[in-house]
Design a protein around this motif. Structure first.
Motif, PDB file in Angstrom:
ATOM      1  N   ALA A 147      -5.357  -6.055 -12.637  1.00 22.68           N
ATOM      2  CA  ALA A 147      -4.804  -5.347 -11.470  1.00 22.68           C
ATOM      3  C   ALA A 147      -5.863  -4.409 -10.873  1.00 22.68           C
ATOM      4  CB  ALA A 147      -3.561  -4.560 -11.877  1.00 22.68           C
ATOM      5  N   VAL A 148      -6.686  -3.801 -11.736  1.00 21.96           N
ATOM      6  CA  VAL A 148      -7.732  -2.907 -11.212  1.00 21.96           C
ATOM      7  C   VAL A 148      -8.792  -3.741 -10.481  1.00 21.96           C
ATOM      8  CG1 VAL A 148      -9.264  -0.980 -11.732  1.00 21.96           C
ATOM      9  CG2 VAL A 148      -7.277  -1.385 -13.193  1.00 21.96           C
ATOM     10  N   ASP A 149      -9.064  -4.949 -10.993  1.00 29.73           N
ATOM     11  CA  ASP A 149      -9.995  -5.850 -10.268  1.00 29.73           C
ATOM     12  C   ASP A 149      -9.468  -6.124  -8.853  1.00 29.73           C
ATOM     13  OD1 ASP A 149     -11.926  -6.166 -12.262  1.00 29.73           O
ATOM     14  OD2 ASP A 149     -10.855  -7.832 -13.201  1.00 29.73           O
ATOM     15  N   ASP A 150      -8.155  -6.305  -8.734  1.00 30.89           N
ATOM     16  CA  ASP A 150      -7.573  -6.547  -7.401  1.00 30.89           C
ATOM     17  C   ASP A 150      -7.769  -5.315  -6.511  1.00 30.89           C
ATOM     18  OD1 ASP A 150      -6.759  -9.029  -8.290  1.00 30.89           O
ATOM     19  OD2 ASP A 150      -4.692  -8.424  -8.683  1.00 30.89           O
ATOM     20  N   ALA A 151      -7.606  -4.129  -7.112  1.00 32.04           N
ATOM     21  CA  ALA A 151      -7.812  -2.885  -6.339  1.00 32.04           C
ATOM     22  C   ALA A 151      -9.267  -2.793  -5.878  1.00 32.04           C
ATOM     23  CB  ALA A 151      -7.433  -1.674  -7.183  1.00 32.04           C
ATOM     24  N   ILE A 152     -10.182  -3.156  -6.774  1.00 29.74           N
ATOM     25  CA  ILE A 152     -11.618  -3.101  -6.427  1.00 29.74           C
ATOM     26  C   ILE A 152     -11.909  -4.067  -5.277  1.00 29.74           C
ATOM     27  CG2 ILE A 152     -13.930  -3.682  -7.281  1.00 29.74           C
ATOM     28  CD1 ILE A 152     -12.973  -2.606 -10.063  1.00 29.74           C
ATOM     29  N   GLU A 153     -11.295  -5.255  -5.345  1.00 26.35           N
ATOM     30  CA  GLU A 153     -11.533  -6.248  -4.288  1.00 26.35           C
ATOM     31  C   GLU A 153     -11.067  -5.703  -2.935  1.00 26.35           C
ATOM     32  OE1 GLU A 153     -10.113 -10.118  -5.429  1.00 26.35           O
ATOM     33  OE2 GLU A 153     -10.128 -10.746  -3.322  1.00 26.35           O
ATOM     34  N   PHE A 154      -9.950  -4.975  -2.933  1.00 27.54           N
ATOM     35  CA  PHE A 154      -9.440  -4.450  -1.658  1.00 27.54           C
ATOM     36  C   PHE A 154     -10.201  -3.197  -1.209  1.00 27.54           C
ATOM     37  CE2 PHE A 154      -6.648  -1.497   0.621  1.00 27.54           C
ATOM     38  CZ  PHE A 154      -6.488  -2.228   1.794  1.00 27.54           C
ATOM     39  N   VAL A 177      -6.548   4.670  -5.148  1.00 26.31           N
ATOM     40  CA  VAL A 177      -5.858   3.673  -5.955  1.00 26.31           C
ATOM     41  C   VAL A 177      -4.723   4.391  -6.673  1.00 26.31           C
ATOM     42  CG1 VAL A 177      -7.455   3.962  -7.922  1.00 26.31           C
ATOM     43  CG2 VAL A 177      -6.101   1.889  -7.743  1.00 26.31           C
ATOM     44  N   SER A 178      -3.543   3.773  -6.702  1.00 24.67           N
ATOM     45  CA  SER A 178      -2.414   4.413  -7.382  1.00 24.67           C
ATOM     46  C   SER A 178      -1.578   3.355  -8.084  1.00 24.67           C
ATOM     47  CB  SER A 178      -1.560   5.194  -6.393  1.00 24.67           C
ATOM     48  OG  SER A 178      -0.595   5.930  -7.129  1.00 24.67           O
ATOM     49  N   MET A 179      -1.693   3.344  -9.403  1.00 23.93           N
ATOM     50  CA  MET A 179      -1.027   2.314 -10.197  1.00 23.93           C
ATOM     51  C   MET A 179       0.202   2.912 -10.878  1.00 23.93           C
ATOM     52  SD  MET A 179      -3.513   0.124  -9.729  1.00 23.93           S
ATOM     53  CE  MET A 179      -3.640  -1.208 -10.871  1.00 23.93           C
ATOM     54  N   LEU A 215      -7.851  11.143   2.663  1.00 25.90           N
ATOM     55  CA  LEU A 215      -8.734  10.016   3.005  1.00 25.90           C
ATOM     56  C   LEU A 215      -9.576  10.289   4.248  1.00 25.90           C
ATOM     57  CD1 LEU A 215      -6.388   6.907   2.598  1.00 25.90           C
ATOM     58  CD2 LEU A 215      -8.490   7.342   1.306  1.00 25.90           C
ATOM     59  N   LYS A 216     -10.741   9.662   4.286  1.00 27.85           N
ATOM     60  CA  LYS A 216     -11.506   9.608   5.535  1.00 27.85           C
ATOM     61  C   LYS A 216     -10.774   8.667   6.500  1.00 27.85           C
ATOM     62  CE  LYS A 216     -15.924   9.981   3.125  1.00 27.85           C
ATOM     63  NZ  LYS A 216     -17.051   9.229   2.558  1.00 27.85           N
ATOM     64  N   PRO A 217     -10.911   8.862   7.826  1.00 30.31           N
ATOM     65  CA  PRO A 217     -10.349   7.877   8.751  1.00 30.31           C
ATOM     66  C   PRO A 217     -10.891   6.483   8.402  1.00 30.31           C
ATOM     67  CG  PRO A 217     -11.139   9.809   9.929  1.00 30.31           C
ATOM     68  CD  PRO A 217     -11.593   9.974   8.509  1.00 30.31           C
ATOM     69  N   GLY A 218     -10.034   5.490   8.392  1.00 28.61           N
ATOM     70  CA  GLY A 218     -10.458   4.146   8.012  1.00 28.61           C
ATOM     71  C   GLY A 218     -10.438   3.925   6.504  1.00 28.61           C
ATOM     72  N   GLY A 219     -10.105   4.979   5.736  1.00 22.80           N
ATOM     73  CA  GLY A 219     -10.028   4.854   4.278  1.00 22.80           C
ATOM     74  C   GLY A 219      -8.863   3.960   3.875  1.00 22.80           C
ATOM     75  N   ARG A 220      -8.968   3.372   2.690  1.00 25.80           N
ATOM     76  CA  ARG A 220      -7.972   2.381   2.259  1.00 25.80           C
ATOM     77  C   ARG A 220      -7.160   2.881   1.088  1.00 25.80           C
ATOM     78  NH1 ARG A 220     -10.256  -3.628   2.521  1.00 25.80           N
ATOM     79  NH2 ARG A 220     -10.460  -3.746   4.756  1.00 25.80           N
ATOM     80  N   ILE A 221      -5.915   2.408   1.002  1.00 27.42           N
ATOM     81  CA  ILE A 221      -5.062   2.774  -0.138  1.00 27.42           C
ATOM     82  C   ILE A 221      -4.476   1.513  -0.773  1.00 27.42           C
ATOM     83  CG2 ILE A 221      -3.000   3.165   1.324  1.00 27.42           C
ATOM     84  CD1 ILE A 221      -2.328   5.531  -0.629  1.00 27.42           C
ATOM     85  N   ALA A 254      -3.032  -0.638   2.573  1.00 26.69           N
ATOM     86  CA  ALA A 254      -2.994  -0.138   3.948  1.00 26.69           C
ATOM     87  C   ALA A 254      -4.306   0.604   4.238  1.00 26.69           C
ATOM     88  CB  ALA A 254      -1.807   0.802   4.140  1.00 26.69           C
ATOM     89  N   THR A 255      -4.511   0.892   5.518  1.00 25.00           N
ATOM     90  CA  THR A 255      -5.720   1.582   5.974  1.00 25.00           C
ATOM     91  C   THR A 255      -5.293   2.785   6.806  1.00 25.00           C
ATOM     92  OG1 THR A 255      -6.843  -0.544   6.065  1.00 25.00           O
ATOM     93  CG2 THR A 255      -7.857   1.240   7.303  1.00 25.00           C
ATOM     94  N   LEU A 256      -5.985   3.897   6.629  1.00 23.25           N
ATOM     95  CA  LEU A 256      -5.677   5.071   7.453  1.00 23.25           C
ATOM     96  C   LEU A 256      -6.235   4.848   8.852  1.00 23.25           C
ATOM     97  CD1 LEU A 256      -4.404   7.907   7.436  1.00 23.25           C
ATOM     98  CD2 LEU A 256      -6.689   8.806   6.951  1.00 23.25           C
TER      99      LEU A 256
END
Ligand code: SAM
Length: 278
Positions: A53-60, A138-140, A160-166, A274-276
Protein backbone atom coordinates in the motif's frame (compact mmCIF):
# COMPACT_ATOMS: atom_id res chain seq x y z
CA UNK A 1 -2.03 10.67 29.17
CA UNK A 2 -4.88 12.93 28.01
CA UNK A 3 -8.52 11.81 27.79
CA UNK A 4 -8.10 11.78 24.01
CA UNK A 5 -5.25 9.31 24.29
CA UNK A 6 -7.18 7.21 26.82
CA UNK A 7 -10.02 6.85 24.32
CA UNK A 8 -7.62 5.53 21.70
CA UNK A 9 -6.62 2.84 24.17
CA UNK A 10 -10.12 1.33 23.94
CA UNK A 11 -8.68 -0.21 20.76
CA UNK A 12 -6.54 -3.31 21.34
CA UNK A 13 -4.05 -2.46 18.59
CA UNK A 14 -2.98 0.67 20.51
CA UNK A 15 -2.29 -0.99 23.88
CA UNK A 16 1.23 -2.01 24.92
CA UNK A 17 2.64 -0.57 21.72
CA UNK A 18 6.17 -1.39 22.80
CA UNK A 19 5.31 -5.07 22.18
CA UNK A 20 7.21 -4.49 18.93
CA UNK A 21 10.36 -4.58 21.09
CA UNK A 22 9.41 -8.16 22.07
CA UNK A 23 8.96 -9.00 18.37
CA UNK A 24 12.44 -7.66 17.66
CA UNK A 25 13.89 -9.54 20.61
CA UNK A 26 12.30 -12.74 19.23
CA UNK A 27 14.10 -12.19 15.90
CA UNK A 28 17.43 -11.67 17.65
CA UNK A 29 17.37 -7.87 17.31
CA UNK A 30 16.79 -6.94 20.93
CA UNK A 31 18.25 -4.15 23.04
CA UNK A 32 19.34 -1.15 21.04
CA UNK A 33 20.90 -3.06 18.16
CA UNK A 34 20.84 -1.19 14.84
CA UNK A 35 17.90 -2.07 12.59
CA UNK A 36 17.15 -2.04 8.89
CA UNK A 37 13.76 -0.73 7.77
CA UNK A 38 13.05 -4.21 6.35
CA UNK A 39 13.52 -5.77 9.82
CA UNK A 40 10.45 -3.86 10.97
CA UNK A 41 7.95 -4.01 8.14
CA UNK A 42 6.15 -7.16 9.39
CA UNK A 43 5.38 -5.35 12.66
CA UNK A 44 5.25 -1.60 12.07
CA UNK A 45 2.55 -1.21 9.39
CA UNK A 46 -0.78 -0.60 11.17
CA UNK A 47 -2.82 -0.41 7.96
CA UNK A 48 -3.85 -3.01 5.39
CA UNK A 49 -1.60 -4.66 2.79
CA UNK A 50 1.66 -3.50 4.38
CA UNK A 51 4.35 -1.95 2.23
CA UNK A 52 2.43 -2.76 -0.99
CA UNK A 53 0.00 0.00 0.00
CA UNK A 54 2.90 2.37 0.72
CA UNK A 55 4.34 1.53 -2.73
CA UNK A 56 1.01 2.66 -4.19
CA UNK A 57 1.27 5.91 -2.20
CA UNK A 58 4.81 6.44 -3.51
CA UNK A 59 3.63 5.87 -7.08
CA UNK A 60 0.96 8.56 -6.66
CA UNK A 61 2.92 11.10 -4.59
CA UNK A 62 6.13 10.69 -6.66
CA UNK A 63 8.42 11.83 -3.83
CA UNK A 64 12.15 12.30 -4.44
CA UNK A 65 15.18 13.61 -2.59
CA UNK A 66 13.83 17.17 -2.78
CA UNK A 67 10.35 16.37 -1.43
CA UNK A 68 8.89 16.83 2.02
CA UNK A 69 5.99 14.50 2.82
CA UNK A 70 3.63 14.59 5.81
CA UNK A 71 2.56 11.21 7.17
CA UNK A 72 -0.73 12.00 8.89
CA UNK A 73 -1.35 9.56 11.75
CA UNK A 74 2.01 7.85 11.53
CA UNK A 75 1.62 5.18 14.23
CA UNK A 76 4.92 3.37 14.79
CA UNK A 77 6.42 5.21 11.81
CA UNK A 78 6.49 2.20 9.48
CA UNK A 79 5.06 3.89 6.37
CA UNK A 80 7.15 7.03 7.03
CA UNK A 81 10.47 5.14 7.27
CA UNK A 82 9.68 2.95 4.27
CA UNK A 83 8.63 5.92 2.11
CA UNK A 84 11.75 7.89 3.12
CA UNK A 85 14.05 4.95 2.43
CA UNK A 86 12.49 4.15 -0.95
CA UNK A 87 12.37 7.73 -2.23
CA UNK A 88 14.98 9.76 -0.32
CA UNK A 89 12.23 12.24 0.64
CA UNK A 90 12.11 13.94 4.03
CA UNK A 91 9.06 12.83 6.02
CA UNK A 92 7.38 14.51 8.97
CA UNK A 93 5.52 11.79 10.87
CA UNK A 94 2.63 13.30 12.87
CA UNK A 95 1.12 11.09 15.58
CA UNK A 96 -1.40 12.05 18.26
CA UNK A 97 -0.61 9.26 20.77
CA UNK A 98 2.51 10.06 22.77
CA UNK A 99 3.55 6.46 23.45
CA UNK A 100 3.30 5.49 19.77
CA UNK A 101 5.22 8.61 18.81
CA UNK A 102 8.03 7.87 21.30
CA UNK A 103 8.34 4.24 20.20
CA UNK A 104 8.31 5.34 16.55
CA UNK A 105 11.11 7.85 17.16
CA UNK A 106 13.20 5.21 18.96
CA UNK A 107 12.79 2.79 16.02
CA UNK A 108 13.71 5.50 13.51
CA UNK A 109 16.84 6.26 15.56
CA UNK A 110 17.79 2.58 15.55
CA UNK A 111 17.38 2.60 11.75
CA UNK A 112 19.72 5.64 11.64
CA UNK A 113 17.01 7.52 9.76
CA UNK A 114 16.39 10.48 12.07
CA UNK A 115 17.76 12.92 9.50
CA UNK A 116 15.10 11.89 7.00
CA UNK A 117 12.15 11.14 9.30
CA UNK A 118 11.10 13.66 11.96
CA UNK A 119 8.54 12.50 14.53
CA UNK A 120 6.04 15.00 15.85
CA UNK A 121 3.48 14.37 18.61
CA UNK A 122 0.34 16.32 17.77
CA UNK A 123 -3.25 16.43 16.56
CA UNK A 124 -3.84 17.22 12.88
CA UNK A 125 -7.01 19.07 13.90
CA UNK A 126 -4.62 21.68 15.34
CA UNK A 127 -2.60 21.72 12.09
CA UNK A 128 1.14 21.36 11.66
CA UNK A 129 3.55 24.28 12.00
CA UNK A 130 3.96 26.32 8.82
CA UNK A 131 1.64 26.52 5.82
CA UNK A 132 2.29 25.45 2.22
CA UNK A 133 5.11 23.35 3.49
CA UNK A 134 4.57 19.83 2.22
CA UNK A 135 4.69 18.39 -1.31
CA UNK A 136 2.46 15.50 -0.34
CA UNK A 137 0.44 13.90 2.45
CA UNK A 138 0.06 10.19 3.02
CA UNK A 139 -2.56 8.99 5.51
CA UNK A 140 -3.09 5.30 6.08
CA UNK A 141 -6.16 4.36 8.16
CA UNK A 142 -6.02 7.49 10.32
CA UNK A 143 -8.93 9.61 9.07
CA UNK A 144 -11.43 7.04 10.39
CA UNK A 145 -10.57 8.23 13.91
CA UNK A 146 -11.54 11.84 13.15
CA UNK A 147 -15.17 13.00 12.90
CA UNK A 148 -14.52 16.67 12.11
CA UNK A 149 -13.69 16.28 8.42
CA UNK A 150 -14.10 19.97 7.54
CA UNK A 151 -11.38 21.00 10.01
CA UNK A 152 -9.22 18.01 9.11
CA UNK A 153 -9.20 18.51 5.34
CA UNK A 154 -8.78 22.29 5.72
CA UNK A 155 -5.77 21.58 7.89
CA UNK A 156 -4.41 19.22 5.20
CA UNK A 157 -4.95 21.89 2.53
CA UNK A 158 -3.11 24.49 4.64
CA UNK A 159 -0.17 22.13 5.16
CA UNK A 160 0.29 21.42 1.44
CA UNK A 161 1.93 23.50 -1.25
CA UNK A 162 -0.47 24.45 -4.08
CA UNK A 163 -0.53 21.45 -6.42
CA UNK A 164 0.47 19.15 -3.54
CA UNK A 165 -1.01 15.65 -3.50
CA UNK A 166 -2.83 13.63 -0.86
CA UNK A 167 -3.17 9.83 -0.65
CA UNK A 168 -5.68 8.41 1.84
CA UNK A 169 -6.62 4.83 2.78
CA UNK A 170 -9.74 4.87 4.95
CA UNK A 171 -13.17 3.47 5.80
CA UNK A 172 -16.33 4.36 3.92
CA UNK A 173 -19.96 3.31 4.41
CA UNK A 174 -21.20 1.21 1.47
CA UNK A 175 -24.68 1.07 3.02
CA UNK A 176 -26.15 2.38 6.28
CA UNK A 177 -24.37 0.78 9.23
CA UNK A 178 -26.44 -1.06 11.80
CA UNK A 179 -26.64 0.23 15.36
CA UNK A 180 -24.46 -2.73 16.47
CA UNK A 181 -21.86 -1.93 13.80
CA UNK A 182 -21.76 1.73 14.82
CA UNK A 183 -21.29 0.71 18.44
CA UNK A 184 -18.48 -1.73 17.54
CA UNK A 185 -16.74 0.92 15.49
CA UNK A 186 -17.04 3.55 18.22
CA UNK A 187 -16.13 1.29 21.14
CA UNK A 188 -13.50 -1.00 19.64
CA UNK A 189 -12.02 0.83 16.66
CA UNK A 190 -12.30 4.36 18.06
CA UNK A 191 -14.12 5.29 14.88
CA UNK A 192 -16.87 7.78 15.62
CA UNK A 193 -18.07 8.45 12.07
CA UNK A 194 -18.09 6.73 8.68
CA UNK A 195 -19.46 8.78 5.75
CA UNK A 196 -20.67 7.38 2.45
CA UNK A 197 -18.60 7.95 -0.68
CA UNK A 198 -20.43 11.07 -1.89
CA UNK A 199 -20.09 12.79 1.48
CA UNK A 200 -16.42 11.80 1.71
CA UNK A 201 -15.61 13.24 -1.71
CA UNK A 202 -17.62 16.38 -1.05
CA UNK A 203 -15.75 16.98 2.25
CA UNK A 204 -12.42 16.68 0.38
CA UNK A 205 -13.43 18.97 -2.49
CA UNK A 206 -14.91 21.44 0.02
CA UNK A 207 -11.41 21.97 1.42
CA UNK A 208 -10.02 22.96 -1.99
CA UNK A 209 -8.88 19.64 -3.48
CA UNK A 210 -9.41 18.80 -7.14
CA UNK A 211 -8.93 15.78 -9.37
CA UNK A 212 -10.35 13.53 -6.65
CA UNK A 213 -10.14 9.86 -7.58
CA UNK A 214 -11.45 6.93 -5.54
CA UNK A 215 -10.88 3.20 -5.59
CA UNK A 216 -12.99 0.57 -3.84
CA UNK A 217 -10.61 -1.47 -1.65
CA UNK A 218 -13.38 -3.44 0.13
CA UNK A 219 -12.70 -6.88 -1.38
CA UNK A 220 -8.92 -6.64 -0.89
CA UNK A 221 -9.23 -5.43 2.69
CA UNK A 222 -11.90 -7.96 3.61
CA UNK A 223 -9.49 -10.70 2.49
CA UNK A 224 -6.61 -9.01 4.34
CA UNK A 225 -8.40 -8.64 7.69
CA UNK A 226 -9.81 -12.18 7.49
CA UNK A 227 -6.36 -13.67 6.79
CA UNK A 228 -4.83 -11.48 9.52
CA UNK A 229 -7.27 -12.87 12.08
CA UNK A 230 -6.61 -16.48 11.03
CA UNK A 231 -2.82 -15.96 11.21
CA UNK A 232 -3.19 -14.32 14.61
CA UNK A 233 -5.20 -17.27 15.94
CA UNK A 234 -2.66 -19.74 14.56
CA UNK A 235 0.15 -17.89 16.37
CA UNK A 236 -1.78 -17.35 19.63
CA UNK A 237 0.34 -19.53 21.94
CA UNK A 238 3.61 -18.00 20.74
CA UNK A 239 2.16 -14.53 21.08
CA UNK A 240 0.84 -15.14 24.60
CA UNK A 241 4.41 -16.09 25.58
CA UNK A 242 5.76 -12.98 23.89
CA UNK A 243 3.22 -10.29 24.87
CA UNK A 244 1.20 -11.78 27.74
CA UNK A 245 -2.45 -12.90 27.69
CA UNK A 246 -4.11 -9.50 28.26
CA UNK A 247 -2.40 -7.93 25.23
CA UNK A 248 -3.21 -10.94 23.03
CA UNK A 249 -6.87 -10.86 24.13
CA UNK A 250 -7.06 -7.14 23.34
CA UNK A 251 -5.59 -7.70 19.87
CA UNK A 252 -7.86 -10.69 19.26
CA UNK A 253 -10.92 -8.60 20.12
CA UNK A 254 -9.77 -5.83 17.79
CA UNK A 255 -8.86 -8.08 14.83
CA UNK A 256 -12.13 -10.07 15.23
CA UNK A 257 -14.21 -6.90 15.38
CA UNK A 258 -12.66 -5.54 12.19
CA UNK A 259 -13.02 -8.87 10.34
CA UNK A 260 -16.71 -9.03 11.35
CA UNK A 261 -17.30 -5.46 10.22
CA UNK A 262 -15.86 -6.10 6.75
CA UNK A 263 -17.77 -9.38 6.48
CA UNK A 264 -21.03 -7.58 7.32
CA UNK A 265 -20.99 -5.87 3.92
CA UNK A 266 -21.82 -2.34 5.10
CA UNK A 267 -18.31 -1.16 5.93
CA UNK A 268 -16.06 -0.62 2.94
CA UNK A 269 -12.49 0.31 2.13
CA UNK A 270 -11.66 3.50 0.27
CA UNK A 271 -8.48 4.70 -1.40
CA UNK A 272 -8.75 8.38 -2.28
CA UNK A 273 -6.22 10.52 -4.11
CA UNK A 274 -6.52 14.23 -4.80
CA UNK A 275 -4.50 17.36 -5.60
CA UNK A 276 -4.67 20.74 -3.90
CA UNK A 277 -5.87 23.35 -6.38
CA UNK A 278 -3.06 25.65 -7.63
C1 SAM B 1 -4.44 2.61 12.25
S1 SAM B 1 -3.15 3.65 12.77
C2 SAM B 1 -2.15 3.67 11.32
C3 SAM B 1 -0.74 4.16 11.61
C4 SAM B 1 0.13 4.30 10.37
N1 SAM B 1 -0.49 5.21 9.42
C5 SAM B 1 0.34 2.98 9.72
O1 SAM B 1 -0.31 2.72 8.69
O2 SAM B 1 1.13 2.17 10.21
C6 SAM B 1 -3.84 5.33 12.76
C7 SAM B 1 -3.00 6.31 13.54
O3 SAM B 1 -3.54 7.64 13.39
C8 SAM B 1 -3.32 8.33 14.62
N2 SAM B 1 -4.22 9.50 14.69
C9 SAM B 1 -5.56 9.47 14.85
N3 SAM B 1 -6.07 10.71 14.88
C10 SAM B 1 -5.04 11.56 14.73
C11 SAM B 1 -4.93 12.98 14.68
N4 SAM B 1 -6.01 13.76 14.82
N5 SAM B 1 -3.71 13.55 14.49
C12 SAM B 1 -2.60 12.75 14.37
N6 SAM B 1 -2.65 11.39 14.44
C13 SAM B 1 -3.84 10.79 14.60
C14 SAM B 1 -3.62 7.26 15.66
O4 SAM B 1 -3.14 7.58 16.94
C15 SAM B 1 -2.96 6.04 15.03
O5 SAM B 1 -1.64 5.86 15.44
Amino acid sequence: MTDMNSNFKSMGLYRNVDRIMADLEAMGKGGDQPLAVADLTSFDQYHYEGTDAVDDAIEFLRPDGGSHILDLGSGLGGPARYLAEQSGAKVTALEIQADLNETAAALTERCRMSELVAHLNGDMLNGVAGTNRFDGIVSMLCVLHIADRATLFTSCAQALKPGGRIFIDDYVALAPLTEAERTSLADKVYCPYVPNLDTYVSDVTGAGFVDVKTEDKTADWKAFVTDRLAAFHAARLTLVDRYGEATVDGLDDFYSTVANLFTGGHLGGLRLTATLAE
